[in-house]
Design an enzyme around this catalytic site. Sequence first.
Site, PDB file in Angstrom:
ATOM      1  CE  LYS A 138     -40.550  53.283 -10.301  1.00  0.00           C
ATOM      2  NZ  LYS A 138     -39.353  52.461 -10.000  1.00  0.00           N
ATOM      3  CE1 TYR A 167     -40.528  51.215 -14.265  1.00  0.00           C
ATOM      4  CE2 TYR A 167     -41.560  50.046 -12.459  1.00  0.00           C
ATOM      5  CZ  TYR A 167     -40.462  50.656 -13.004  1.00  0.00           C
ATOM      6  OH  TYR A 167     -39.286  50.697 -12.295  1.00  0.00           O
TER       7      TYR A 167
END
Length: 357
Positions: A115, A148
Site C-alpha cells: 500500500k 504507512y
Amino acid sequence: MSNSITALVVGSSGITGSNLAESLINKNIKTYGLARRPDIGIEGLVPVAADLLNKESLEAALKDINPTHVYLTSWMRNDTEAENIRVNSLMVNNILDVLSPKGSVKHVALVTGLKHYLGPFDAYAKSGTLPLTPVREEHPRLALENFYYAQEDAVYAAATRDGFTWSIHRPHTVIGYAVGNLMNMGTTLAVYASICKELGRPFRFPGSTAQWNGLSDVTDARLLAEHLIWASTTKAAQNKAFNVANGDIFRWNWLWKQIADWFDVEVAEFDGNIHPLENEMTNDEPVWKDIAQKYNLKETSLSRLASAWHTDLDLGRPVEVMTDMAKSRKLGFTQYQDTRESFFDLFAKLRAKKLIP
C-alpha cells in the site's frame, strides 16, 4: 549473534510476528512477544501482554525488558485513513517513547507493505495512483494520506532522537499461519475452497482480469522473518527500505488451478467479471459451523479464519503487481521461496491443526 541480541516482536500473535518469533527463537535469540493476547503457544517465546494504545500499559509490561532489536509488525484497521494514521502512528510512537529512556534499542524494523505504492484502503489501486511495475523502493510517496507513511515517519523521528538504526520492510501479500488475522489470503482461500468442496460449489476466482492474466508475486511469512533478521543484523542494510517477496512470479490463472487441485475442487470458468469473496461467502457463517462440527475442527467462527475483504482488495486490482528485489539481492539477501509451496505448506498446517477439513 544470539548473545548480543534481545528481540521484542510487537504484534507477535499475527502472521508476520509469530513466524518472526519462531525464526528468532530457532536462532537462539532471547525473544519477547508483545500483543494483547500474546500467549500463542510458541515454545521459548516470552509473552508480554500490553495495549499499544496505552502508554501506562506498555510501561508496566516493559519495565524489566531491555530489547536491543524491536520488530514492529502490528497495525489496527479503522474506518477512515485519517483514523488509521492517528491510531497506527500512535502505536509506533508509544512503544518507541516507552523504550527510549532505557537506551537499549539498537535497531528498529518496521513492516508495512505494498500500500506504500498502491495507496491506502480508501483509494487502493485506483486510477491515477498506480506505479510502474515491478514496484521499486525509490518510487516516491503518493500524494495521498497513508498510515504507512505516518508509521515510517514515527520511526525516523525516534531514530534521530535515540540514535538507533532502522529498516523498513514492504512485503507483498503475506502467506503464512495465524488465526484471527485481518489480512490472511492463504487461510481465506483454504476456507473458501473447503466450503466449495463440501457444497459442490465451483471454486471461482473472485478478482479482476488484470490479476487473473497478469504477473504477481507474494511473500511467505517465513521468508519475511528471515529478511527482517537479516536487515536488522547486517550493517549494509541499515537505514534502508526494502521490498520483500518470494523471488518467483506467477499468474493467478495458473495458481488458481494448483490450489483447486490441492483441495480436489472444480474450477469455475473465469468470465472476466469480479465476484467479490465478501459476497460469495456472505451467507457461509452457518455453513462453516456445520463443517466445523462435522469434521471436529477447532475454529467454528468463519470470521476468525477468513478475511474476504482483504483478499478482494488484492485480487481485484486493475493492474498486475509484482516487486523488484534487486536492492536486497545486491546487499546479500538471496533467499528464495517457491510460492506454490508457500500455499501448500500452509494448507497442510491448517489441516494438521484441525482448522480445515
